[in-house]
Structures are given as C-alpha cells and as structure tokens.
Scaffold this motif. Sequence first.
Motif, PDB file in Angstrom:
ATOM      1  N   ASN A  24      48.217  25.029  31.452  1.00  0.00           N
ATOM      2  CA  ASN A  24      47.707  25.199  32.801  1.00  0.00           C
ATOM      3  C   ASN A  24      48.393  26.338  33.556  1.00  0.00           C
ATOM      4  OD1 ASN A  24      45.777  23.223  32.545  1.00  0.00           O
ATOM      5  ND2 ASN A  24      47.070  21.586  33.356  1.00  0.00           N
ATOM      6  N   VAL A  25      49.656  26.609  33.257  1.00  0.00           N
ATOM      7  CA  VAL A  25      50.313  27.788  33.833  1.00  0.00           C
ATOM      8  C   VAL A  25      49.606  29.049  33.337  1.00  0.00           C
ATOM      9  CG1 VAL A  25      52.418  29.165  33.831  1.00  0.00           C
ATOM     10  CG2 VAL A  25      52.554  26.707  34.209  1.00  0.00           C
ATOM     11  N   LEU A  26      49.289  29.086  32.045  1.00  0.00           N
ATOM     12  CA  LEU A  26      48.535  30.216  31.501  1.00  0.00           C
ATOM     13  C   LEU A  26      47.183  30.347  32.185  1.00  0.00           C
ATOM     14  CD1 LEU A  26      49.261  29.891  27.681  1.00  0.00           C
ATOM     15  CD2 LEU A  26      49.828  31.844  29.117  1.00  0.00           C
ATOM     16  N   ALA A  27      46.540  29.219  32.430  1.00  0.00           N
ATOM     17  CA  ALA A  27      45.250  29.249  33.117  1.00  0.00           C
ATOM     18  C   ALA A  27      45.398  29.811  34.522  1.00  0.00           C
ATOM     19  CB  ALA A  27      44.654  27.845  33.162  1.00  0.00           C
ATOM     20  N   ALA A  28      46.501  29.447  35.204  1.00  0.00           N
ATOM     21  CA  ALA A  28      46.731  29.970  36.552  1.00  0.00           C
ATOM     22  C   ALA A  28      46.974  31.475  36.516  1.00  0.00           C
ATOM     23  CB  ALA A  28      47.915  29.249  37.194  1.00  0.00           C
ATOM     24  N   VAL A  29      47.747  31.928  35.540  1.00  0.00           N
ATOM     25  CA  VAL A  29      48.030  33.358  35.414  1.00  0.00           C
ATOM     26  C   VAL A  29      46.763  34.142  35.083  1.00  0.00           C
ATOM     27  CG1 VAL A  29      49.254  35.073  33.995  1.00  0.00           C
ATOM     28  CG2 VAL A  29      50.457  33.035  34.809  1.00  0.00           C
ATOM     29  N   ARG A  30      45.930  33.569  34.209  1.00  0.00           N
ATOM     30  CA  ARG A  30      44.728  34.257  33.747  1.00  0.00           C
ATOM     31  C   ARG A  30      43.493  33.918  34.569  1.00  0.00           C
ATOM     32  NH1 ARG A  30      46.066  32.982  27.333  1.00  0.00           N
ATOM     33  NH2 ARG A  30      47.831  34.444  27.178  1.00  0.00           N
ATOM     34  N   ARG A  31      43.673  33.025  35.547  1.00  0.00           N
ATOM     35  CA  ARG A  31      42.583  32.619  36.439  1.00  0.00           C
ATOM     36  C   ARG A  31      41.419  32.006  35.658  1.00  0.00           C
ATOM     37  NH1 ARG A  31      43.943  34.492  41.383  1.00  0.00           N
ATOM     38  NH2 ARG A  31      45.353  36.283  41.489  1.00  0.00           N
ATOM     39  N   THR A  32      41.781  31.068  34.788  1.00  0.00           N
ATOM     40  CA  THR A  32      40.790  30.309  34.035  1.00  0.00           C
ATOM     41  C   THR A  32      40.941  28.828  34.392  1.00  0.00           C
ATOM     42  OG1 THR A  32      42.305  30.105  32.148  1.00  0.00           O
ATOM     43  CG2 THR A  32      40.761  31.973  32.131  1.00  0.00           C
ATOM     44  N   PRO A  33      39.952  27.993  34.051  1.00  0.00           N
ATOM     45  CA  PRO A  33      40.027  26.572  34.441  1.00  0.00           C
ATOM     46  C   PRO A  33      41.206  25.844  33.793  1.00  0.00           C
ATOM     47  CG  PRO A  33      37.780  27.176  33.850  1.00  0.00           C
ATOM     48  CD  PRO A  33      38.650  28.327  33.447  1.00  0.00           C
TER      49      PRO A  33
END
Length: 470
Positions: free
Chosen positions: A341-350
């Motif tokens: 989820n941190v990766l999702a936040a960085v990459r702006r994905t769900p």
Amino acid sequence: MTAPRTSTVPRILIIGGGFAGMECAHKLEKELKPGEAVLKLISPMDHQLYLPLLPHVASGVLTPQSVAVPLRRMLRRTSIIPGGAIGVDPKAKAVVVRKINGETVVEPYDQLVLTPGSVTRQFDIPGIEEHAVGVKTLAEAAWIRDHVISQLDLAAASSDPAEREARLQFVVVGGGYAGTETAAYLQRLTTSAVKRYPGLDPRGIKWHLIDIAPKLMPELGPRLGDKAMEIMKRRGVDVSLGVSVAKVTEDRVTFTDGRELPCHTLIWTAGVAPSPLVSTLEAETNKGRLVVTPELTVPGLDGVFALGDAAAVPDLVKGGDAVCPPTAQHAMRQGWAAARNVLAAVRRTPMTPYRHKDLGLVVDLGGIQAVSKPMGVQLTGLPAQIVARGYHLGALRTLTARFRTAANWGLNALAGDDFVRTGFQRNRPATLKDFEMTDAYLSPEEIRKVLASQVAGRSMAPEKPELPIT
C-alpha cells in the motif's frame, strides 16, 4: 509548519525494526525501482527480535544471537538510523529521533510506516514499577537468567532459613503465552540447576504463576488450556487463577487474595500496551492502539500507515468490530500488506485491504511437552512440540538464525543446561522503565519545540541531498 524538502524523490520512513517494520522494509526493497524513493528505518536495535523465543533465552536454552536477526542481513538498500522515535508531528510530516548516542535529530517523511511495537502493560500497583521485570527485550531475558541463578547461589550460601525461603520463591504474573512459557522454562532451569547445589532441598524451590483470568490461556480452548494447567501442576508450579498482585516490596509479594510470599523475583507478563509513541500523534485510538483502515492507513493523517502491536487493524476474516491480535504472524503479514500500500501511495494506484486467517497457536512448555492448535487441530505432547518448534524455525527470517536455534535446541537436549551468570547487567537498574525506556517520549508541545529549533538551525546551513535507494 512542514519539514523542508531536499528533493522531489518520495521519502519513506519506517519506525521500528520488529516483525512488521522489517518485513515492510524488506518487501519495499524488492519492489521499489532504482531511484524511486528514499527508504529509511528507525530502530534503537540493529536486529529484529523474535519475541516468542525469549523464554528460551531467559532459561539459557538458546543464546541471544539465535533470536536476534541482524537487520543488515535482511536489508541491503535501506538506511538504518540507530535510535528511537520519541515523537511524531503528522502536520509537519516529521519524526523526532533520539540516537543511541543521545543526539536528537528530525527526520522528514512523505510516507510514514508506524511499527513501534508494544511495551509491557503496567497497572497502578504499589511497587510494580520498582521491583518487576518483563520479558520483552534481550536485556530483560539475559537479566532474568542471571538473577534466577544468583538467587540459587545466594540461597546456597545462606544459613538463614528465612532468607533461603525468600530467595527460592519465584512469581510470574500473567497466564498468557509469554507468562506460561516463561514459568515453564525457568522452572525446568531451576529443577536442573538445584542438582548442582548439594546444600539446597529441591522441595524448597517454589514457582508461582498467577493471573486474574479464570482460565489459563483461554484462547487455546478448554481442552488444551486444561492440559497446559495439568502439565504445569505436575511439575510443581503453583497456578493461581482469579488472583493478581496487590503490592510488591523488595522482598515480599502480596496477592489480592491476602497471601503474602517472601520473594525477591517478580516477572511481569500481564499483557502488553502499545508503544507510548502512539500518544504523541494525538490520533484516535482503540484501547490505546491507533485506529486504522483495512488498508492500514491512519484516518485524517496524510501519508501515515500503522500496523503491528500499535495499531487496531480490523480483522476482516472475523468481521464486525474484531481487530487483529498482536501476534507475530499478523505483524509479519501486515508488514507485507503495508509495503504494497505504500507503493500504491507512491505510484498513485489503488490500495488493497489487509486480510489474513489466523494459522493457529503454539505453546512450547519445554522438553517434549507442548500444546498446539495449528489450523484448529488440537495437539499435545511430542506432536505439539514438533509443530511448535517447526513453526518457530519457519518464522525466523534467516538460515543462520534457524541453524543457530536448531543447533542450540539439539545441544541442550543432548548435553543439558549450564548455569553461568554473565554479570553484564550487574549493579545496573533493572526495572520495566529502565529496560523498555517507557519514559523517553515527548509531549506534542515538546515535539513542536524541537521541530522549530531544528528548522531554525537548518536555515543557517546548506542542506545535504538525500540519496534514493539504488
């Protein structure tokens, strides 16, 4: 006030090097592309401590190195800051850190992963703070071993029957896994050790396990809980349920049922409480744990994730208001979920919610005695012990740690115990506060003062760029 940026590369800051924090960093290292983010981890220790095996360390069955997995064996691209986080300002997106040399620094972040863990839960009982010790750190486990052996030494050297009685009485508070396993392993230690003390009567050594709950380890169910009780009583451990401690002095423990025991040893394992760092955020809590979403984000705090013992993570498998228990298996898997989820936040994905079905419980009582409940299957005796130790070996994160642990178990089974006091904690304060540093944290006002002084100091000097992981 916000922390000044030194680059456009996102800064991911992880607080805590335990199960959740180290697993999150390890997963991020695998998934982050070169130059995609700056990754840092704050930890006062340079290892991930495998807490479930601390009773084995306290009894000398395992060496401390066996249960301490070096962070630098697991993390190759993460900058490790040797210190403890003592305050967080979510508005400024900054963390106040006190390094192990006493220096205070401020670490800014874009994404913050909070995994500060827990401390031994205390109650407002006279004498607990001064005279009790927990089983939460390597230092506590090592101190307990030295202390228990020293009580045998002092009792053997004394001609005073009253002193002997006090030295040979040991009290463990807490009928959960930590308390039961600690009492079981230390009782085996003293039973074995007393054979080397010809002047001591083995019948004079008394171990007491007490808990306010009506059942021993109720999570195991009545059959396995009763079996554990039977094993403890057969060994001579006095188990008292529905009882707690009313008062403690240097040489006496008073129970709530009126009994008084002459005693110099009180081991406190009556549950855990979230790290005091949680209170510095001024965020919503549930029984002291940070309220988080199923995606492990803290509502209302931009870029903040929380997991492990310090977070009330919704248990989507059980449903309703259930939250995940503070266990190693949940903390590890929450670390993996947080990384995604941190990766999702960085990459702006769900983001994806955390979901895990509990694998069961294992309780190692030493020797071939254990009770286990893997995937709901109830086991006792040798089969339970094989499952328990197999689970622990699988959960250790490096082959080196697994080899050391298995080798120590094998050596202890073949050669028996040795009874050596290391003395490295001799004449040092030994209380819950000293070992777990529960008084190190700042108030929100103190945090803001530190941030203001740091910003003022930075304005006088050029910034050094932070390098992203490669």
